[in-house]
Scaffold this active site. Sequence first.
Site, mmCIF file in Angstrom:
data_model
loop_
_atom_site.group_PDB
_atom_site.id
_atom_site.type_symbol
_atom_site.label_atom_id
_atom_site.label_comp_id
_atom_site.label_asym_id
_atom_site.label_seq_id
_atom_site.Cartn_x
_atom_site.Cartn_y
_atom_site.Cartn_z
ATOM 1 C CG ASP A 86 -2.924 5.476 4.470
ATOM 2 O OD1 ASP A 86 -3.250 4.682 3.580
ATOM 3 O OD2 ASP A 86 -1.509 5.717 4.894
ATOM 4 C CD GLU A 87 -3.805 2.289 7.942
ATOM 5 O OE1 GLU A 87 -4.717 1.926 8.056
ATOM 6 O OE2 GLU A 87 -3.500 1.727 7.830
ATOM 7 C CD GLN B 95 -4.937 -4.392 7.525
ATOM 8 O OE1 GLN B 95 -4.085 -4.932 8.148
ATOM 9 N NE2 GLN B 95 -4.483 -4.507 6.301
ATOM 10 C CE LYS C 89 -1.769 1.880 4.002
ATOM 11 N NZ LYS C 89 -2.132 1.869 4.678
ATOM 12 C CB THR C 90 4.004 2.367 2.341
ATOM 13 O OG1 THR C 90 3.266 2.377 3.471
ATOM 14 C CG2 THR C 90 3.932 3.233 2.678
ATOM 15 N NE ARG D 169 -0.506 -6.940 11.342
ATOM 16 C CZ ARG D 169 -0.384 -5.680 10.486
ATOM 17 N NH1 ARG D 169 0.060 -5.160 10.030
ATOM 18 N NH2 ARG D 169 -1.649 -6.338 9.512
#
Length: 683
Positions: free
Chosen positions: A225-226, A256, A31-32, A616
């Site tokens: 974002d998020e 998430q 994503k980043t 994770r």
Amino acid sequence: MNETGLNSAQHEAVTTIDGPLLLLAGAGTGKTRVITARTAHMLSSAGIPAKNILALTFTNKAAREMRERITASVSPETARPLTIGTFHAFCSNLLRSHIRLLGYAPNFSLATQAYQIGVIKSIIGECGYASSQDGNKPFVPDAGAVRDRISKAKTALKTPEDMRTTAEEVHEERVADVYQRYQERLKTMNVLDFDDLLVLVLRLWEENPDILNKHRNKFRYIMVDEYQDTNHVQFQLIAKLAEEHRNLCVVGDDDQAIYSWRGAVVENILHFDQYFPDAKTIRLEENYRSTQHILNAANSLISNNSSRKAKKLRTQNKEGEPVQIVAAKNEKEEADIVAKLIKEKIHAHKANYNDFGVLYRSNFQARNIEAALQSEDVPYHVVGSRSFFERKEIVDAISILQTVYNPADEENLLRIINVPPRGFGTKAIESLQETARITGRKMQSLLADPEFLQKLPSQTAEQSRLFASCLQKGRKALQNPGQSLSGTVHNILEETGYLDGLGKIYKPQKDALNRRENVFEFIDAAADYEKRASQQASMQGFLENITLRDTKDRVEDHSAGEQQGVTLLTVHAAKGLEFPYVFITGLEQNMFPNRRAINTDGIAEERRLFYVALTRAQKEATITRADYRTLRGKKQKLRPSYFLYELPEENLVFSNAEDALAPASQETAQDILDQMKDIAQKS
């Protein structure tokens, strides 16, 4: 701009610039990189001026990394005009220029959570609610809980009057009363809390359409974002700003969404195409982080949530090791297994301690794990323990600076009026408060007032006069253009007697010296901020930077300078992080999912939380559970979490305490699975 190395979905996301776009970015899907490449593409290939681009994130760390990556992709000159930051920092910057229109001064202070609780606690006492009750229903004056309710009301754009209108019980009306007084108190002190930053920008735009149009014309391309973590007021801000040009890209993953307890509204992302019917949706599903075994387990788990955007993570990584599930007799044995398995994996894989993350649902679970790691001589650090900026001597130093910067801030004044001791006891403070109430003047303006000083003992009056002079000198230092920010901070703390007074506050001398070193470290932090902010460095910016520190920044505070060590943290704190080896502990009913979620239909979010925990892990994931656990002083038998039954058996391997350090045979694995199912059926 080099777009090589992107998969087809990533490339489509990078080159889709105009109109509303929902970018569903699964865990570990790059994503980043996509956000960075998309912004760089807009600047270099699409020719969009940087000043017209706004990127909003939820953490200072994410904003900083985004700017650094974009700058590396284009050039410092091209990237410099970009507006990248958190919602709160963005809104704070807007308000500095326009807040006079709302009845505040531009030098407003920001209230930390502890500050808010302090104000609310005093209001509860003033109202007499701390000891009052109606019939058999007492008003429980927990200031922290009241703060949380006020915060949720604000993020839902509810006023105190709205809260009163919907109140069904007397104590709810009293919370509304505290809310109203709290808002009035903050405004009198020219202080804003985090929620005010967002609510007041919305109000500014509603009352001043010309300012809204100015910002719309400036920020023609918006990226968030998020997005799954946005609350109602954040959605309203985005919708208003993007309404005209509609070039809005939101990036997130509904799987998430784990922050409803602090006001996040998952429907913002689930219903994005309803709010923007012409929106395009792109799914990023290729995972670059985890093995196929881990992803199969995560996909199977999350598919049990009915309200979600369909997506399935896949990877070209190796199949890896199956997810290991270890059954322990009790929480102490569980912790011992974790510690021993870490040592075994260190030896077997030549791993570092930093490669390990131990996750738990609730902070109290860390105690036994810490004890076991200590017993095995395994170094570790606990995320969520007190950060550098929460130490008392640092909080006092910040309060002194806030008092100098904002003379109307009476909460901070009262905190440090006798720090270091200057004879200002309870009676003197009560006299100051009473005089301020009667005269309608600010407390700080009374410190050197002759009429007020007559009410004090001569020695206290002299100390009050000297303190007022120190604060005035500090304010003059703020106006000195030739002075560095760190020099100004040092001078203020010296002028107010704080640096020399630490020896009076703390005993023994060694403790005082250690705290003095911490204060000088704080002054160094001002120098670091000054270096990063360059010509824009200011006391206002420094204090704001500290107050707006987010969870990830506090994690960095704690772990900075740490040597090798296993990371212990809650699953909430682990979001956005990754580790080669992850342990997820306490997978029992009423632990994970926790009891409160089960009782309030919060299972879907608990499942998302477990999904976050699983994803994770890069190489191996180990899940532990205990048959018995001591809770609230009582030994209780617990059944396995039913999340375990939602994991595919072909991607799991089962162990008990005896064979946890060696691969379990398939016969043993089936025995344990049968036992788990039997326990669940009998419960």
